[in-house]
Design a protein around this motif. Structure first.
Motif, PDB file in Angstrom:
ATOM      1  N   SER A  69      -0.689  -2.752  -2.821  1.00 42.83           N
ATOM      2  CA  SER A  69      -0.505  -4.189  -2.590  1.00 42.83           C
ATOM      3  C   SER A  69       0.202  -4.861  -3.754  1.00 42.83           C
ATOM      4  N   LEU A  70      -0.253  -4.579  -4.955  1.00 41.76           N
ATOM      5  CA  LEU A  70       0.301  -5.229  -6.142  1.00 41.76           C
ATOM      6  C   LEU A  70       1.747  -4.819  -6.399  1.00 41.76           C
TER       7      LEU A  70
ATOM      8  N   LEU B 251      -4.179 -10.167  -0.832  1.00 39.78           N
ATOM      9  CA  LEU B 251      -3.208 -11.250  -0.834  1.00 39.78           C
ATOM     10  C   LEU B 251      -2.929 -11.724  -2.258  1.00 39.78           C
ATOM     11  N   ALA B 252      -3.954 -11.809  -3.069  1.00 37.56           N
ATOM     12  CA  ALA B 252      -3.771 -12.214  -4.469  1.00 37.56           C
ATOM     13  C   ALA B 252      -2.936 -11.184  -5.228  1.00 37.56           C
ATOM     14  N   PHE B 253      -3.170  -9.883  -4.956  1.00 33.87           N
ATOM     15  CA  PHE B 253      -2.370  -8.838  -5.599  1.00 33.87           C
ATOM     16  C   PHE B 253      -0.910  -8.928  -5.170  1.00 33.87           C
ATOM     17  N   VAL B 254      -0.673  -9.149  -3.878  1.00 33.87           N
ATOM     18  CA  VAL B 254       0.699  -9.274  -3.382  1.00 33.87           C
ATOM     19  C   VAL B 254       1.382 -10.479  -4.032  1.00 33.87           C
ATOM     20  N   ALA B 255       0.685 -11.593  -4.104  1.00 32.10           N
ATOM     21  CA  ALA B 255       1.257 -12.805  -4.690  1.00 32.10           C
ATOM     22  C   ALA B 255       1.573 -12.622  -6.173  1.00 32.10           C
ATOM     23  N   ALA B 256       0.671 -12.008  -6.908  1.00 24.21           N
ATOM     24  CA  ALA B 256       0.903 -11.778  -8.338  1.00 24.21           C
ATOM     25  C   ALA B 256       2.076 -10.824  -8.548  1.00 24.21           C
ATOM     26  N   GLY B 257       2.086  -9.743  -7.791  1.00 25.84           N
ATOM     27  CA  GLY B 257       3.195  -8.798  -7.903  1.00 25.84           C
ATOM     28  C   GLY B 257       4.511  -9.434  -7.506  1.00 25.84           C
ATOM     29  N   GLY B 258       4.491 -10.254  -6.468  1.00 26.23           N
ATOM     30  CA  GLY B 258       5.705 -10.928  -6.020  1.00 26.23           C
ATOM     31  C   GLY B 258       6.267 -11.870  -7.073  1.00 26.23           C
TER      32      GLY B 258
ATOM     33  N   GLY C 117      14.397  -0.630  -8.101  1.00 22.41           N
ATOM     34  CA  GLY C 117      13.309  -0.812  -7.143  1.00 22.41           C
ATOM     35  C   GLY C 117      13.114   0.413  -6.271  1.00 22.41           C
ATOM     36  N   SER C 118      14.208   1.028  -5.838  1.00 20.34           N
ATOM     37  CA  SER C 118      14.112   2.238  -5.019  1.00 20.34           C
ATOM     38  C   SER C 118      13.476   3.381  -5.791  1.00 20.34           C
ATOM     39  N   PHE C 119      13.892   3.554  -7.042  1.00 20.30           N
ATOM     40  CA  PHE C 119      13.324   4.618  -7.872  1.00 20.30           C
ATOM     41  C   PHE C 119      11.824   4.417  -8.060  1.00 20.30           C
ATOM     42  N   PHE C 120      11.444   3.226  -8.500  1.00 23.13           N
ATOM     43  CA  PHE C 120      10.032   2.996  -8.799  1.00 23.13           C
ATOM     44  C   PHE C 120       9.165   2.954  -7.544  1.00 23.13           C
ATOM     45  N   LEU C 121       9.716   2.510  -6.419  1.00 18.91           N
ATOM     46  CA  LEU C 121       8.949   2.550  -5.173  1.00 18.91           C
ATOM     47  C   LEU C 121       8.743   3.997  -4.728  1.00 18.91           C
ATOM     48  N   GLY C 122       9.781   4.831  -4.867  1.00 19.88           N
ATOM     49  CA  GLY C 122       9.629   6.254  -4.558  1.00 19.88           C
ATOM     50  C   GLY C 122       8.615   6.915  -5.473  1.00 19.88           C
ATOM     51  N   LEU C 123       8.643   6.564  -6.743  1.00 22.35           N
ATOM     52  CA  LEU C 123       7.688   7.099  -7.716  1.00 22.35           C
ATOM     53  C   LEU C 123       6.264   6.682  -7.357  1.00 22.35           C
ATOM     54  N   LEU C 124       6.060   5.393  -7.076  1.00 16.20           N
ATOM     55  CA  LEU C 124       4.730   4.897  -6.730  1.00 16.20           C
ATOM     56  C   LEU C 124       4.224   5.550  -5.451  1.00 16.20           C
ATOM     57  N   PHE C 125       5.085   5.635  -4.431  1.00 17.75           N
ATOM     58  CA  PHE C 125       4.686   6.260  -3.177  1.00 17.75           C
ATOM     59  C   PHE C 125       4.185   7.682  -3.421  1.00 17.75           C
ATOM     60  N   SER C 126       4.931   8.422  -4.213  1.00 13.87           N
ATOM     61  CA  SER C 126       4.565   9.807  -4.479  1.00 13.87           C
ATOM     62  C   SER C 126       3.271   9.889  -5.294  1.00 13.87           C
ATOM     63  N   LEU C 127       3.091   9.000  -6.245  1.00  5.41           N
ATOM     64  CA  LEU C 127       1.850   8.981  -7.032  1.00  5.41           C
ATOM     65  C   LEU C 127       0.640   8.714  -6.139  1.00  5.41           C
ATOM     66  N   ILE C 128       0.790   7.807  -5.183  1.00  2.00           N
ATOM     67  CA  ILE C 128      -0.308   7.500  -4.260  1.00  2.00           C
ATOM     68  C   ILE C 128      -0.537   8.677  -3.315  1.00  2.00           C
ATOM     69  N   GLU C 129       0.544   9.228  -2.762  1.00  2.00           N
ATOM     70  CA  GLU C 129       0.422  10.340  -1.813  1.00  2.00           C
ATOM     71  C   GLU C 129      -0.202  11.585  -2.437  1.00  2.00           C
ATOM     72  N   HIS C 130       0.054  11.805  -3.723  1.00  2.00           N
ATOM     73  CA  HIS C 130      -0.513  12.960  -4.418  1.00  2.00           C
ATOM     74  C   HIS C 130      -1.894  12.672  -5.009  1.00  2.00           C
ATOM     75  N   GLY C 131      -2.422  11.483  -4.783  1.00  2.00           N
ATOM     76  CA  GLY C 131      -3.757  11.138  -5.249  1.00  2.00           C
ATOM     77  C   GLY C 131      -3.846  10.893  -6.742  1.00  2.00           C
ATOM     78  N   ILE C 132      -2.710  10.700  -7.407  1.00  2.00           N
ATOM     79  CA  ILE C 132      -2.697  10.459  -8.847  1.00  2.00           C
ATOM     80  C   ILE C 132      -3.038   9.008  -9.148  1.00  2.00           C
ATOM     81  N   VAL C 133      -2.634   8.128  -8.248  1.00  2.00           N
ATOM     82  CA  VAL C 133      -2.908   6.694  -8.369  1.00  2.00           C
ATOM     83  C   VAL C 133      -3.619   6.257  -7.097  1.00  2.00           C
TER      84      VAL C 133
ATOM     85  N   LEU D 112       5.346  -6.595  -6.077  1.00  2.00           N
ATOM     86  CA  LEU D 112       6.373  -6.501  -7.105  1.00  2.00           C
ATOM     87  C   LEU D 112       7.699  -5.973  -6.561  1.00  2.00           C
ATOM     88  N   PHE D 113       7.687  -4.784  -5.950  1.00  2.00           N
ATOM     89  CA  PHE D 113       8.944  -4.207  -5.484  1.00  2.00           C
ATOM     90  C   PHE D 113       9.501  -4.935  -4.268  1.00  2.00           C
ATOM     91  N   GLY D 114       8.620  -5.518  -3.451  1.00  2.00           N
ATOM     92  CA  GLY D 114       9.087  -6.301  -2.319  1.00  2.00           C
ATOM     93  C   GLY D 114       9.865  -7.530  -2.765  1.00  2.00           C
TER      94      GLY D 114
END
Length: 125
Positions: A68-69, A5-12, A45-61, A74-76
């Motif tokens: 959450s953050l 929740l703290a990460f979501v709030a900070a990112g938001g 936001g769409s570009f960076f959300l797609g980038l983040l999703f792919s980084l997480i899915e590929h185990g890079i991040v 942030l992107f939400g």
């Protein structure tokens, strides 16, 4: 849960602030005749959300805390689909049908393309 929740709030807070700054300066620069600020934040936001999703899915991040953050927080708060909807409705109410359809087309098509490009940045490595 409280850490997430703290990460979501900070990112938001960061995302909403970035959205305000970008929208403000684009309106000053390009005027109020077309909602360029909304379009730009939706594409970014769409570009960076797609980038983040792919980084997480590929185990890079790691999923936590980044999903959450950045994804939810942030992107939400940064992307502005509700603003896009209102901007489009206002254009229609003002009789600016062509601008409304251009706004719909650009936001939907370019944002989907931007998310795909963001995913491809990771997939191509």
């Amino acid at each position: 849960m409280w850490a997430n929740l703290a990460f979501v709030a900070a990112g938001g807070a960061i995302g909403a602030s970035l959205r305000f700054v970008i929208h403000h300066f684009l309106t000053l620069w390009l005027g109020k005749g077309f909602p360029f600020g909304t379009l730009v934040v939706n594409v970014l936001g769409s570009f960076f959300l797609g980038l983040l999703f792919s980084l997480i899915e590929h185990g890079i991040v790691a999923d936590l805390p980044w999903r959450s953050l950045l994804s939810i927080g942030l992107f939400g708060a940064f992307t502005t689909f509700s603003t896009f909807s209102l901007d489009t409705l206002l254009l229609i109410q003002q009789g600016e049908w062509s601008k409304a359809f251009i706004n719909i087309f650009l936001n939907v098509v370019i944002c989907i393309l931007a998310a795909w490009i963001g995913m491809q940045v990771v997939a191509s490595k």
